[in-house]
Design an enzyme around this catalytic site. Sequence first.
Site, PDB file in Angstrom:
ATOM      1  N   HIS A   7       0.866  -1.047  -0.040  1.00 42.69           N
ATOM      2  CA  HIS A   7      -0.032  -0.105  -0.046  1.00 42.69           C
ATOM      3  C   HIS A   7       0.987   1.250  -0.072  1.00 42.69           C
ATOM      4  CE1 HIS A   7      -3.055   2.839   2.248  1.00 42.69           C
ATOM      5  NE2 HIS A   7      -3.549   2.479   0.962  1.00 42.69           N
ATOM      6  N   GLU A  34       0.477  -0.317  -4.839  1.00 38.70           N
ATOM      7  CA  GLU A  34      -0.507   0.646  -5.003  1.00 38.70           C
ATOM      8  C   GLU A  34      -0.120   1.896  -4.724  1.00 38.70           C
ATOM      9  OE1 GLU A  34      -3.374   3.623  -3.429  1.00 38.70           O
ATOM     10  OE2 GLU A  34      -2.097   2.404  -2.282  1.00 38.70           O
ATOM     11  N   ASP A  36      -1.202   6.538  -5.165  1.00 39.48           N
ATOM     12  CA  ASP A  36      -1.954   7.478  -5.668  1.00 39.48           C
ATOM     13  C   ASP A  36      -1.569   8.545  -6.828  1.00 39.48           C
ATOM     14  OD1 ASP A  36      -3.887   6.721  -3.418  1.00 39.48           O
ATOM     15  OD2 ASP A  36      -2.015   6.807  -2.353  1.00 39.48           O
ATOM     16  N   HIS A  49      -1.360  11.034  -1.869  1.00 39.23           N
ATOM     17  CA  HIS A  49      -2.649  10.532  -1.470  1.00 39.23           C
ATOM     18  C   HIS A  49      -3.494  11.694  -0.960  1.00 39.23           C
ATOM     19  CE1 HIS A  49      -5.644   8.008   0.718  1.00 39.23           C
ATOM     20  NE2 HIS A  49      -5.710   8.722   1.628  1.00 39.23           N
TER      21      HIS A  49
END
Length: 64
Positions: A7, A34, A36, A49
């Site tokens: 993450h 992952e 952003d 993010h």
Amino acid sequence: MKRLIAHRGMSSLAPENTLAAFSLCKEHNIQWFECDVDILKDGTIIVSHDDTLDRCTDKRWSIM
């Protein structure tokens, strides 16, 4: 088969959404991460993010 996805990169070992966090994925045999991604008004693509820098830095600036 287990699939591990980091993450925001290896955010427990390096600042989230940074090249350092992404590079650590390979060192730890993580095949997926992952992140952003956002696009600013001027078309600049950023990896962040939040809409502000408050949580991850000592700055209180909006990035949008």
